[in-house]
Design a protein around this motif. Structure first.
Motif, mmCIF file in Angstrom:
data_model
loop_
_atom_site.group_PDB
_atom_site.id
_atom_site.type_symbol
_atom_site.label_atom_id
_atom_site.label_comp_id
_atom_site.label_asym_id
_atom_site.label_seq_id
_atom_site.Cartn_x
_atom_site.Cartn_y
_atom_site.Cartn_z
ATOM 1 N N LEU A 625 0.924 -1.255 -0.021
ATOM 2 C CA LEU A 625 -0.032 0.141 0.138
ATOM 3 C C LEU A 625 0.755 1.267 -0.084
ATOM 4 O O LEU A 625 0.513 2.225 -0.652
ATOM 5 C CB LEU A 625 -0.952 -0.014 1.022
ATOM 6 C CG LEU A 625 -1.962 1.282 1.303
ATOM 7 C CD1 LEU A 625 -2.871 1.297 0.146
ATOM 8 C CD2 LEU A 625 -2.647 1.154 2.526
ATOM 9 N N GLU A 626 1.817 1.303 0.762
ATOM 10 C CA GLU A 626 2.811 2.511 0.788
ATOM 11 C C GLU A 626 3.401 2.576 -0.607
ATOM 12 O O GLU A 626 3.604 3.732 -1.088
ATOM 13 C CB GLU A 626 3.981 2.168 2.053
ATOM 14 C CG GLU A 626 4.807 3.337 2.162
ATOM 15 C CD GLU A 626 5.735 3.189 3.364
ATOM 16 O OE1 GLU A 626 6.881 4.235 3.567
ATOM 17 O OE2 GLU A 626 5.567 2.187 4.005
ATOM 18 N N LEU A 627 3.918 1.523 -1.227
ATOM 19 C CA LEU A 627 4.566 1.691 -2.466
ATOM 20 C C LEU A 627 3.644 2.222 -3.471
ATOM 21 O O LEU A 627 4.035 3.130 -4.346
ATOM 22 C CB LEU A 627 5.027 0.273 -2.949
ATOM 23 C CG LEU A 627 5.974 0.070 -3.726
ATOM 24 C CD1 LEU A 627 7.117 0.809 -3.801
ATOM 25 C CD2 LEU A 627 6.420 -1.238 -4.255
ATOM 26 N N ILE A 630 3.279 5.939 -2.980
ATOM 27 C CA ILE A 630 4.497 6.577 -3.625
ATOM 28 C C ILE A 630 4.499 6.667 -4.941
ATOM 29 O O ILE A 630 4.657 7.584 -5.616
ATOM 30 C CB ILE A 630 5.833 6.021 -3.416
ATOM 31 C CG1 ILE A 630 5.904 6.011 -1.674
ATOM 32 C CG2 ILE A 630 7.077 6.336 -3.953
ATOM 33 C CD1 ILE A 630 7.100 4.921 -1.228
ATOM 34 N N SER A 631 3.988 5.625 -5.738
ATOM 35 C CA SER A 631 3.695 5.404 -7.218
ATOM 36 C C SER A 631 2.701 6.657 -7.460
ATOM 37 O O SER A 631 2.938 7.361 -8.635
ATOM 38 C CB SER A 631 3.354 4.093 -7.495
ATOM 39 O OG SER A 631 3.286 4.382 -8.959
ATOM 40 N N GLY A 633 1.940 9.511 -5.849
ATOM 41 C CA GLY A 633 2.773 10.636 -6.067
ATOM 42 C C GLY A 633 3.888 10.965 -6.816
ATOM 43 O O GLY A 633 3.911 12.248 -7.209
ATOM 44 N N LEU A 634 4.439 10.091 -7.291
ATOM 45 C CA LEU A 634 5.348 10.027 -8.315
ATOM 46 C C LEU A 634 5.291 9.424 -9.568
ATOM 47 O O LEU A 634 5.875 8.151 -9.763
ATOM 48 C CB LEU A 634 6.952 9.730 -7.694
ATOM 49 C CG LEU A 634 7.261 10.838 -6.418
ATOM 50 C CD1 LEU A 634 8.470 10.280 -5.671
ATOM 51 C CD2 LEU A 634 7.401 11.864 -6.694
ATOM 52 N N PRO A 635 4.492 9.762 -10.331
ATOM 53 C CA PRO A 635 3.951 8.959 -11.405
ATOM 54 C C PRO A 635 5.054 8.623 -12.514
ATOM 55 O O PRO A 635 5.831 9.588 -12.824
ATOM 56 C CB PRO A 635 2.904 9.664 -12.248
ATOM 57 C CG PRO A 635 2.999 11.014 -11.736
ATOM 58 C CD PRO A 635 3.644 10.998 -10.371
ATOM 59 N N GLY A 636 5.249 7.576 -12.896
ATOM 60 C CA GLY A 636 6.347 7.221 -13.868
ATOM 61 C C GLY A 636 7.517 6.763 -13.427
ATOM 62 O O GLY A 636 8.601 6.400 -14.194
ATOM 63 N N VAL A 637 7.960 6.979 -11.903
ATOM 64 C CA VAL A 637 9.113 6.709 -11.283
ATOM 65 C C VAL A 637 9.128 5.348 -11.047
ATOM 66 O O VAL A 637 10.415 4.695 -11.465
ATOM 67 C CB VAL A 637 9.475 7.688 -10.216
ATOM 68 C CG1 VAL A 637 10.490 7.401 -9.320
ATOM 69 C CG2 VAL A 637 9.274 9.111 -10.525
ATOM 70 N N ILE A 638 8.432 4.619 -10.355
ATOM 71 C CA ILE A 638 8.183 3.215 -9.991
ATOM 72 C C ILE A 638 7.852 2.367 -11.296
ATOM 73 O O ILE A 638 6.743 2.678 -11.570
ATOM 74 C CB ILE A 638 7.640 3.134 -8.526
ATOM 75 C CG1 ILE A 638 8.234 3.943 -7.663
ATOM 76 C CG2 ILE A 638 7.650 1.713 -8.362
ATOM 77 C CD1 ILE A 638 7.517 3.735 -6.416
ATOM 78 N N PRO A 639 8.630 1.433 -11.395
ATOM 79 C CA PRO A 639 8.138 0.537 -12.538
ATOM 80 C C PRO A 639 7.177 -0.288 -12.117
ATOM 81 O O PRO A 639 6.820 -0.676 -11.145
ATOM 82 C CB PRO A 639 9.519 -0.322 -13.006
ATOM 83 C CG PRO A 639 10.280 -0.210 -11.788
ATOM 84 C CD PRO A 639 9.984 1.075 -11.273
ATOM 85 N N PRO A 640 6.056 -0.544 -13.141
ATOM 86 C CA PRO A 640 4.885 -1.314 -12.622
ATOM 87 C C PRO A 640 5.221 -2.748 -12.141
ATOM 88 O O PRO A 640 4.447 -3.332 -11.644
ATOM 89 C CB PRO A 640 4.074 -1.373 -13.973
ATOM 90 C CG PRO A 640 4.966 -1.111 -15.101
ATOM 91 C CD PRO A 640 5.973 -0.115 -14.606
ATOM 92 N N GLU A 641 6.461 -3.331 -12.807
ATOM 93 C CA GLU A 641 6.864 -4.743 -12.522
ATOM 94 C C GLU A 641 7.134 -4.738 -10.903
ATOM 95 O O GLU A 641 6.815 -5.609 -10.049
ATOM 96 C CB GLU A 641 7.850 -5.032 -13.284
ATOM 97 C CG GLU A 641 7.855 -5.367 -14.785
ATOM 98 C CD GLU A 641 8.301 -4.118 -15.428
ATOM 99 O OE1 GLU A 641 8.039 -4.168 -16.788
ATOM 100 O OE2 GLU A 641 8.044 -2.910 -14.855
#
Length: 692
Positions: A625-627, A630-631, A633-641
């Motif tokens: 949930l925390e991850l 973060i995703s 709030g920062l779209p495109g930074v954390i890979p969907p994988e």
């Protein structure tokens, strides 16, 4: 500065004569053990009492006899056990997995391989259950130990890891040791009581005749453990039997086995290269001298051959001067140094000779004691004598007095209640028709009592109220126990009617366990020690082929892609082929090399650190949930994988989703833009004509 023989004898417990290491007399070891036992005797006695309190045996024999004479049944309201159940439940609910964390980016693959093998080792060895048992005993009495051994019944090459829980009355470390992991201890004794001669012969078959001749092999010390202990020697076997009664095997002669694990100074030989600065250990001093002598002889032979060629005119002197580089005959030197090895001396009390005195099975991959301790509350305060037992404590020791007050106050209240229920009757003399019925059945429900005509009506004597003092003492004892245990049950409970998030509840529960955080921190410390030990012995548990089966073919294909070679006929890149001409699915040589590096047992020294990963479902959901937040709030930074990997979906579903994401990223093949007749790029048409 090199130590003298006398200094080594003092520091390592061995006698050094002319470079040879000679074991001390067994009588010296037995005397040393009795000193170690004496230093821990008070702790062992207290631990037995702690276990009895936790299990509900909370009255002393003197109190039981006194109450029995007064015909009073002692009341036991065990308030210790529920708190222990709470902590053991939290530990089991929040179990963690072993995970190897890379020290650097280049170590990621090796750490991932180590993690796969770790999890398999934990699964087959039952470590999680044994660790929970260790935690339960540790928080009860203060200490508990785990010992790993390898079982070679199924394979003589790969051992099956097993864990054995040892009680405090089986492990006796050096009394001068102050480190949690015995890092400063000279020795650690392990005691196994009541092992039959038959089982002992199975462990030491080469000493069968001596074992049969043992007449008295008992310690004659109060070391009762309450269960049959496990013994290990070299490859370790398990001893068990249906005839065991708790105090030995019925009808069989039993002995006690003492194992002394200690650091022994042994002379090692090394070959040092003064040119490169490297030092390599030699198998023996003779082989080190032979290597240096052969090197010098090769130089002499080369120079002699060149001299012959020069004398016969077979080489131009100018050319000879250019190619003839003078070698340093003193490049390699023989270095001798005493190294502390881990040894184990096994003996039976009262015997003159040891059953075995040899290198420990886990050396040299593990250079410390293999017994993994867990201390609930551990202190290094400078206490000695009878006060030493205070350095190690569990939860029970600090609340026994409060539990006693609660039990005694409860017993007195029940006694007061029972004695005042039939308080009697107030009547005139000779007022009852049948005085015996009143005496025998006066408090029985529904009884019909008759009094004589003309006499005053009898009145029941009002029972005296319960003692408020006893009730207050009982409540105060319960409150004191709660404070001493450090568990705030109110914070651990979910507030009725509340709408707190799961993370808020987890935070409140964490605050409720603040005073017992040391218990869980020490458990993590012990588990990391066990993880490092398993990593050091991983090469004895798996070989390259068994490791490949555990990793799986998909892992090997993903991380070890085959080398791509150009096909001269098709001019396309193709995977390298094996010796049978079949295209390789993965690079076997690179895979074997990486796995062999993990199995070497030295990976944990520099490349990989051992830790724990979250395996609790609640914590994994909170992390996911925390991850996700973060995703967002920062779209495109954390890979969907990564988001998919941290989710609670089944692994097969995760794989399908990740594959679909990768396929969606691949551009669709179709007619690309072409150059039109006017030299202008036009989409998909021919000669400048637009389609459709």
């Amino acid at each position: 500065m090199e130590k003298t023989g006398a200094q080594m004898e003092m520091s390592s417990g061995v006698d050094v004569r002319d470079g040879e290491v000679v074991s001390k007399d067994i009588g010296m070891y037995e005397k040393e053990f009795r000193i170690a036992y004496g230093a821990k005797a008070e702790l062992v006695k207290r631990e037995i009492k702690d276990f009895k309190y936790a299990l509900g045996d909370q009255w002393s024999e003197e109190d039981k006899v006194a109450l029995e004479k007064a015909k009073i049944k002692p009341a036991t309201d065990n308030q210790i056990a529920p708190n222990l159940y709470l902590l053991t439940g939290l530990e089991r609910q929040n179990r963690t997995d072993f995970k190897a964390f890379p020290e650097g980016e280049e170590d990621g693959l090796r750490a991932e391989i180590a993690t796969f093998l770790f999890k398999k080792s934990i699964e087959v060895s039952g470590y999680s259950d044994k660790s929970s048992e260790q935690f339960k005993d540790g928080i009860t009495c203060g200490e508990s130990y785990l010992e790993m051994y390898l079982e070679n019944d199924e394979s003589l090459i790969n051992g099956r890891p097993k864990w054995k829980k040892l009680d405090g009355c089986q492990v006796y470390p050096d009394p001068n040791s102050r480190e949690y992991d015995f890092g400063d201890a000279r020795y650690v004794y392990k005691v196994t009581k009541d092992i039959t001669k038959e089982d002992l012969i199975n462990l030491f078959p080469e000493r069968a005749e001596e074992i049969k001749g043992i007449s008295d092999g008992k310690l004659h010390l109060d070391l009762d453990t309450g269960e049959k202990a496990h013994v290990q020697k070299r490859d370790y076997g398990t001893t068990s039997g249906a005839g065991y009664s708790g105090d030995g095997y019925k009808g069989e002669e039993c002995v006690d086995l003492i194992e002394r694990y200690y650091r022994k100074s042994v002379l090692h030989s090394f070959v040092g290269d003064k040119k490169t600065g490297t030092i390599i250990e030699a198998e023996s001093g003779e082989k080190a001298d032979r290597f240096i002598a052969e090197y010098v002889r090769s130089i002499d032979e080369a120079e002699a051959a060149h001299a012959v060629m020069m004398a016969t005119g077979g080489m131009d002197p100018a050319v000879h001067a250019q190619i003839m580089v003078p070698e340093d005959r003193g490049r390699y030197i023989h270095i001798k140094k005493y190294v502390k090895e881990m040894w184990v001396c096994s003996f039976v009390p009262g015997q003159n000779d040891a059953l075995a005195d040899e290198r420990a099975w886990f050396y040299p991959k593990w250079k410390s004691f293999h017994i993994i301790p867990y201390y609930a509350r551990f202190s290094t305060a400078p206490l000695s004598g009878d006060d030493r037992h205070l350095l190690v404590q569990g939860l029970v020791h600090g609340v026994k007095n409060a539990q006693d007050r609660h039990n005694k106050a409860t017993t007195l209240m029940i006694r007061h209640l029972n004695s005042s229920v039939n308080s009697g009757w107030l009547s005139e003399q000779d007022a009852w028709v049948n005085a015996d019925d009143v005496r025998n059945f006066g408090s029985v429900p529904g009884i019909n009592l008759e009094y004589k005509t003309g006499k005053g009506k009898p009145e029941r004597i009002t029972p005296s109220p319960l003692s408020n003092a006893h009730s207050e003492i009982s409540r105060d004892a319960l409150e004191k126990m709660k404070m001493s245990l450090g568990i705030n049950a109110d914070l651990l409970a979910v507030q009725q009617g509340g709408s707190d998030s799961g993370r808020a509840i987890a935070l409140r529960q964490k605050q409720g366990l603040l005073m017992v955080q040391e218990l869980f921190d020490n458990l993590t410390r012990s588990r990391k020690m066990a993880g490092r030990f398993v990593l050091s012995q991983i090469g004895k548990i798996f070989d390259t082929e068994t490791a490949k089966k555990i990793l799986g073919e998909s892992f090997l294909i993903k991380n070890f892609p085959p080398l791509q070679l150009m096909n001269p006929e098709t001019m396309e890149q193709e995977p390298m082929k094996d010796e049978y001409g079949v295209p390789m699915q993965y690079d076997k040589e690179m895979a074997d090399l990486a796995i062999a590096e993990v199995l070497s047992g030295s990976l944990g020294d520099y490349d990989v650190s051992i830790g724990e990963a979250v395996s609790s479902e609640t914590m994994r959901m909170a992390n996911a949930l925390e991850l996700k937040e973060i995703s967002s709030g920062l779209p495109g930074v954390i890979p969907p994988e990564l988001l998919i990997e941290e989710s609670q979906l089944p692994q097969s579903t995760k794989t399908k989703i990740v594959t679909a994401i990768k396929n969606a990223r691949v551009p669709t093949t179709g007619p690309g833009p072409v150059l039109g007749g006017s030299g202008i790029m036009r989409p998909g048409g021919q000669n400048g004509q637009a389609q459709g």
